[in-house]
Design a protein around this motif. Structure first.
Motif, PDB file in Angstrom:
ATOM      1  N   VAL A 104      -5.412   0.822   7.724  1.00 48.89           N
ATOM      2  CA  VAL A 104      -3.830   1.387   7.973  1.00 48.89           C
ATOM      3  C   VAL A 104      -3.741   1.942   9.537  1.00 48.89           C
ATOM      4  O   VAL A 104      -3.982   2.102   9.877  1.00 48.89           O
ATOM      5  N   TRP A 105      -2.305   2.584   9.183  1.00 53.27           N
ATOM      6  CA  TRP A 105      -1.229   2.676  10.090  1.00 53.27           C
ATOM      7  C   TRP A 105      -1.297   4.360   8.742  1.00 53.27           C
ATOM      8  O   TRP A 105      -0.586   5.163   8.382  1.00 53.27           O
ATOM      9  N   HIS A 147       1.471   8.384   0.470  1.00 51.37           N
ATOM     10  CA  HIS A 147       0.680   6.829   1.316  1.00 51.37           C
ATOM     11  C   HIS A 147       1.627   6.247   0.377  1.00 51.37           C
ATOM     12  O   HIS A 147       2.161   6.148  -1.041  1.00 51.37           O
ATOM     13  N   LEU A 148       1.791   4.622   0.974  1.00 50.63           N
ATOM     14  CA  LEU A 148       2.022   3.009   0.661  1.00 50.63           C
ATOM     15  C   LEU A 148       0.812   2.406   0.404  1.00 50.63           C
ATOM     16  O   LEU A 148      -0.072   2.008   1.571  1.00 50.63           O
ATOM     17  N   VAL A 150       0.646   4.114   5.644  1.00 45.89           N
ATOM     18  CA  VAL A 150       0.980   2.996   5.118  1.00 45.89           C
ATOM     19  C   VAL A 150      -0.110   2.021   5.341  1.00 45.89           C
ATOM     20  O   VAL A 150      -0.768   2.112   6.464  1.00 45.89           O
ATOM     21  N   ASN A 151      -1.143   1.538   4.453  1.00 42.88           N
ATOM     22  CA  ASN A 151      -2.140   0.962   3.959  1.00 42.88           C
ATOM     23  C   ASN A 151      -1.725  -0.943   3.898  1.00 42.88           C
ATOM     24  O   ASN A 151      -0.775  -0.858   2.637  1.00 42.88           O
ATOM     25  N   ILE A 152      -2.600  -1.359   3.786  1.00 42.51           N
ATOM     26  CA  ILE A 152      -2.819  -3.013   3.357  1.00 42.51           C
ATOM     27  C   ILE A 152      -3.630  -3.123   3.383  1.00 42.51           C
ATOM     28  O   ILE A 152      -4.815  -2.884   3.779  1.00 42.51           O
ATOM     29  N   VAL A 153      -3.634  -3.366   2.126  1.00 44.43           N
ATOM     30  CA  VAL A 153      -5.491  -4.191   1.280  1.00 44.43           C
ATOM     31  C   VAL A 153      -5.388  -5.816   1.363  1.00 44.43           C
ATOM     32  O   VAL A 153      -4.207  -5.901   0.244  1.00 44.43           O
ATOM     33  N   GLN A 154      -6.307  -6.198   1.133  1.00 41.13           N
ATOM     34  CA  GLN A 154      -6.801  -7.737   0.446  1.00 41.13           C
ATOM     35  C   GLN A 154      -7.128  -7.830  -0.281  1.00 41.13           C
ATOM     36  O   GLN A 154      -8.752  -7.257   0.425  1.00 41.13           O
ATOM     37  N   ILE A 155      -7.587  -8.191  -1.253  1.00 38.66           N
ATOM     38  CA  ILE A 155      -8.171  -8.161  -3.023  1.00 38.66           C
ATOM     39  C   ILE A 155      -9.632  -9.664  -2.145  1.00 38.66           C
ATOM     40  O   ILE A 155      -8.961 -10.228  -2.375  1.00 38.66           O
ATOM     41  N   THR A 156     -10.635  -8.703  -1.909  1.00 36.10           N
ATOM     42  CA  THR A 156     -11.660  -9.552  -2.343  1.00 36.10           C
ATOM     43  C   THR A 156     -12.321 -10.193  -3.019  1.00 36.10           C
ATOM     44  O   THR A 156     -12.916 -11.103  -3.238  1.00 36.10           O
ATOM     45  N   SER A 157     -12.459 -10.071  -3.953  1.00 41.75           N
ATOM     46  CA  SER A 157     -13.356 -10.156  -5.298  1.00 41.75           C
ATOM     47  C   SER A 157     -13.148  -8.337  -6.576  1.00 41.75           C
ATOM     48  O   SER A 157     -12.062  -7.530  -6.311  1.00 41.75           O
ATOM     49  N   GLU A 158     -13.030  -8.852  -7.241  1.00 48.19           N
ATOM     50  CA  GLU A 158     -13.158  -7.076  -8.585  1.00 48.19           C
ATOM     51  C   GLU A 158     -13.383  -6.026  -8.321  1.00 48.19           C
ATOM     52  O   GLU A 158     -13.370  -5.115  -9.111  1.00 48.19           O
TER      53      GLU A 158
END
Length: 264
Positions: free
Chosen positions: A197-198, A150-151, A182-190
């Motif tokens: 994901v692809w 994973h990335l 391929v993972n993309i992540v957006q932090i919305t809180s702790e």
């Protein structure tokens, strides 16, 4: 040849599950493509085979729509546990996974996240906590293995990334000899994040269990979130728990859509 199957999904990440314990079955690449085809076959993100195991309650094999075989799939593991009808130990190419049913949800101990460059694997040594590479605005990802590679890219807005275009380019980069998720992540809180994901060999999916675990481990590695967090994906949410040794557990719902028989 005809084969019975059960169509299941975990948060929209869907599978055609074949019980091959009594009647062995290994799909050819052409058969995998036919079964996964959403217009001419069953339609699924992955094909799942339940086989006998001498070490666990069952052995789970995972085939992508392109015919390649994957090592791990968290959502599929939860589906197989639900189909077995009890808490179980499931053997995979990535190792033994222990599951526990909790009301309508299933919890899976996914094992330790591994950050060694040879464990991911990468083509050559580099710092996996922030790879010195980038693709069209996506840069400095965390690389790790959750039994599969994973990335994880941390971005301001997951909806602003053209993952359909970038995913296959990154997946097949020579830096990743076994290709990569391929993972993309957006932090919305702790304690909460948004995730897209692809998936290697499958493309865009509604959810990815091993990807959500990779996201949790990567964010804890960088000390950006709490060790227990909710990962929100297009198909729904998973609860991810990361231990001090980076062992990861995930909990979420599963569902059976229908059963049938397909002629191959």
């Amino acid at each position: 040849m005809q084969r019975a199957f059960t169509k299941m999904h975990g948060l929209g990440n869907d599978f055609a599950v074949f019980d091959a314990r009594a009647q062995p079955f290994t799909p050819t690449p052409a058969q995998a493509r036919h079964i996964a085809d959403r217009r001419r076959g069953v339609g699924c993100d992955q094909l799942i085979l339940i086989e006998p195991s001498t070490r666990a309650d069952a052995f789970m094999r995972i085939f992508n729509p392109d015919g390649s075989e994957a090592e791990a799939c968290g959502n599929a593991t939860r589906c197989v546990a639900s189909l077995l009808g009890r808490s179980a130990t499931i053997e995979t190419r990535a190792g033994l996974l222990r599951t526990r049913t909790i009301d309508r949800a299933v919890r899976v101990d996914m094992g330790q996240a591994r950050f060694g460059w040879q464990e991911v694997p990468l083509a050559y040594a580099m710092d996996t906590s922030a790879l010195p590479v980038g693709w069209d605005g996506l840069a400095h990802p965390v690389a790790l293995s959750m039994g599969n590679p994973h990335l994880v890219f941390i971005v301001p807005d997951v909806d602003a990334v053209d993952l359909a275009a970038l995913g296959p380019v990154i997946e097949q980069d020579p830096l990743f000899p076994q290709r990569i998720n391929v993972n993309i992540v957006q932090i919305t809180s702790e304690t909460a994040v948004r995730h897209r994901v692809w998936e290697r060999g499958a493309g865009l999916t509604e959810a990815c269990g091993s990807g959500a675990c990779a996201v949790g481990a990567a964010l804890v590695k960088r000390r950006l979130t709490h060790a227990t967090l909710t990962v929100h994906m297009p198909g729904g949410a998973l609860l991810i728990e990361v231990a001090e040794d980076f062992a990861v557990a995930m909990t979420g719902p599963v569902a059976t859509a229908f059963s049938g028989v397909i002629k191959l």
